[in-house]
Scaffold this active site. Structure first.
Site, PDB file in Angstrom:
ATOM      1  N   GLY A  71      38.256  39.226  48.623  1.00  0.00           N
ATOM      2  CA  GLY A  71      38.366  40.552  48.657  1.00  0.00           C
ATOM      3  C   GLY A  71      37.663  41.244  47.897  1.00  0.00           C
ATOM      4  N   GLN A  76      34.277  48.188  42.472  1.00  0.00           N
ATOM      5  CA  GLN A  76      33.923  46.738  41.847  1.00  0.00           C
ATOM      6  C   GLN A  76      32.449  46.637  41.883  1.00  0.00           C
ATOM      7  OE1 GLN A  76      37.022  44.231  44.091  1.00  0.00           O
ATOM      8  NE2 GLN A  76      36.878  43.360  41.933  1.00  0.00           N
ATOM      9  N   CYS A 129      41.122  38.594  39.218  1.00  0.00           N
ATOM     10  CA  CYS A 129      40.333  39.597  40.040  1.00  0.00           C
ATOM     11  C   CYS A 129      38.915  39.409  39.411  1.00  0.00           C
ATOM     12  CB  CYS A 129      40.531  41.006  39.323  1.00  0.00           C
ATOM     13  SG  CYS A 129      39.721  42.436  39.955  1.00  0.00           S
ATOM     14  N   LEU A 130      38.086  39.747  40.417  1.00  0.00           N
ATOM     15  CA  LEU A 130      36.402  39.623  40.208  1.00  0.00           C
ATOM     16  C   LEU A 130      36.021  40.195  38.924  1.00  0.00           C
ATOM     17  CD1 LEU A 130      35.106  39.077  43.603  1.00  0.00           C
ATOM     18  CD2 LEU A 130      35.768  37.208  41.934  1.00  0.00           C
ATOM     19  N   HIS A 171      46.244  44.421  46.576  1.00  0.00           N
ATOM     20  CA  HIS A 171      45.221  44.114  45.715  1.00  0.00           C
ATOM     21  C   HIS A 171      44.047  44.922  45.559  1.00  0.00           C
ATOM     22  CE1 HIS A 171      43.216  41.483  42.243  1.00  0.00           C
ATOM     23  NE2 HIS A 171      42.209  42.241  42.780  1.00  0.00           N
ATOM     24  N   GLU A 172      43.483  44.979  46.857  1.00  0.00           N
ATOM     25  CA  GLU A 172      42.197  45.653  47.014  1.00  0.00           C
ATOM     26  C   GLU A 172      42.461  47.254  47.042  1.00  0.00           C
ATOM     27  OE1 GLU A 172      39.353  44.343  46.538  1.00  0.00           O
ATOM     28  OE2 GLU A 172      40.289  42.262  46.408  1.00  0.00           O
ATOM     29  N   HIS A 175      42.641  48.808  43.865  1.00  0.00           N
ATOM     30  CA  HIS A 175      41.386  49.058  43.262  1.00  0.00           C
ATOM     31  C   HIS A 175      40.905  50.615  43.737  1.00  0.00           C
ATOM     32  CE1 HIS A 175      39.985  45.727  41.029  1.00  0.00           C
ATOM     33  NE2 HIS A 175      40.049  44.706  41.981  1.00  0.00           N
TER      34      HIS A 175
END
Length: 218
Positions: A71, A76, A129-130, A171-172, A175
């Site tokens: 995702g 991000q 997480c990226l 999670h997304e 963000h």
């Protein structure tokens, strides 16, 4: 000392996206500490014309694949818009699939998403997480959620997700609300990727909880 302003806070978003797309290859992913990750994203209301939106979504997908991840939210890559993409081929063992409810998810675009928990069920697993590279931690999340959103063509989405797909959705979407998974994490579980590979690859975090001293739900 002069404060550093976040350029994305004042520039037209179309201009910001056009500049990002001028560069070849995956988009740069911003890391924790960047202000764009800590404020609610702007609802999408046509700030990008259809052609630019299509190109931006394609770039988000390519960046997600290259990272790799399952995702990616627009903040991000420094763009404060309520847009995220998800996709998970779920290349996991049968044991992990059963325990975590991790099943393949096709590519999806989520525009202006929001979610609410369905029932009282909670699940705790490690996630990363990226935008927080190199670390993972255990996060308790709703086991089942109802997602409402639009897709990239403006069609309504109203769908229930369970298991790992529900975790990705939460999670997304978080963000887009200015939250990182660390805000919800059990911080005693925080582990480097190397520690994860060496110690905590089990399907559940039970061994990590016993060794690191945090509680799992009954």
């Amino acid at each position: 000392m002069a404060s550093e302003r976040d350029p994305s806070a004042s520039r037209p978003l179309s201009e910001l996206v056009e500049e990002l797309l001028d560069h070849e290859g995956p988009l740069p992913i911003v890391a924790a500490g960047h202000p764009v990750l800590r404020r609610p994203a702007e609802p999408f209301a046509g700030q990008l014309d259809p052609g630019l939106l299509t190109r931006f979504v394609a770039a988000l997908r390519a960046t997600m694949h290259a990272a790799p991840g399952v995702g990616l939210a627009a903040p991000q890559v420094g763009v404060p818009l309520r847009i995220a993409v998800i996709e998970d081929p779920a290349p996991v063992s049968e044991e992990v699939r059963v325990v975590r409810g991790r099943v393949p998810q096709p590519f999806r675009v989520l525009v202006n998403p929001s979610y609410e928990g369905v029932g009282a069920g909670r699940a705790m697993f490690f996630e990363g997480c990226l935008s927080v590279p190199g670390w993972q931690a255990v996060v308790a999340r709703h086991a089942e959620v109802r997602l409402t959103a639009l897709d990239e063509r403006g069609r309504a989405i109203d769908e229930v997700f369970t298991g790992w797909p529900a975790r990705i959705v939460q999670h997304e979407t978080d963000h887009l609300d200015g939250m990182l998974y660390l805000d919800r994490a059990e911080l005693r579980s925080l582990s480097s990727n190397q520690a994860m590979a060496d110690r905590w690859t089990q399907p559940t975090p039970a061994e990590a909880a016993a060794a690191l001293g945090f509680a799992l739900p009954d």
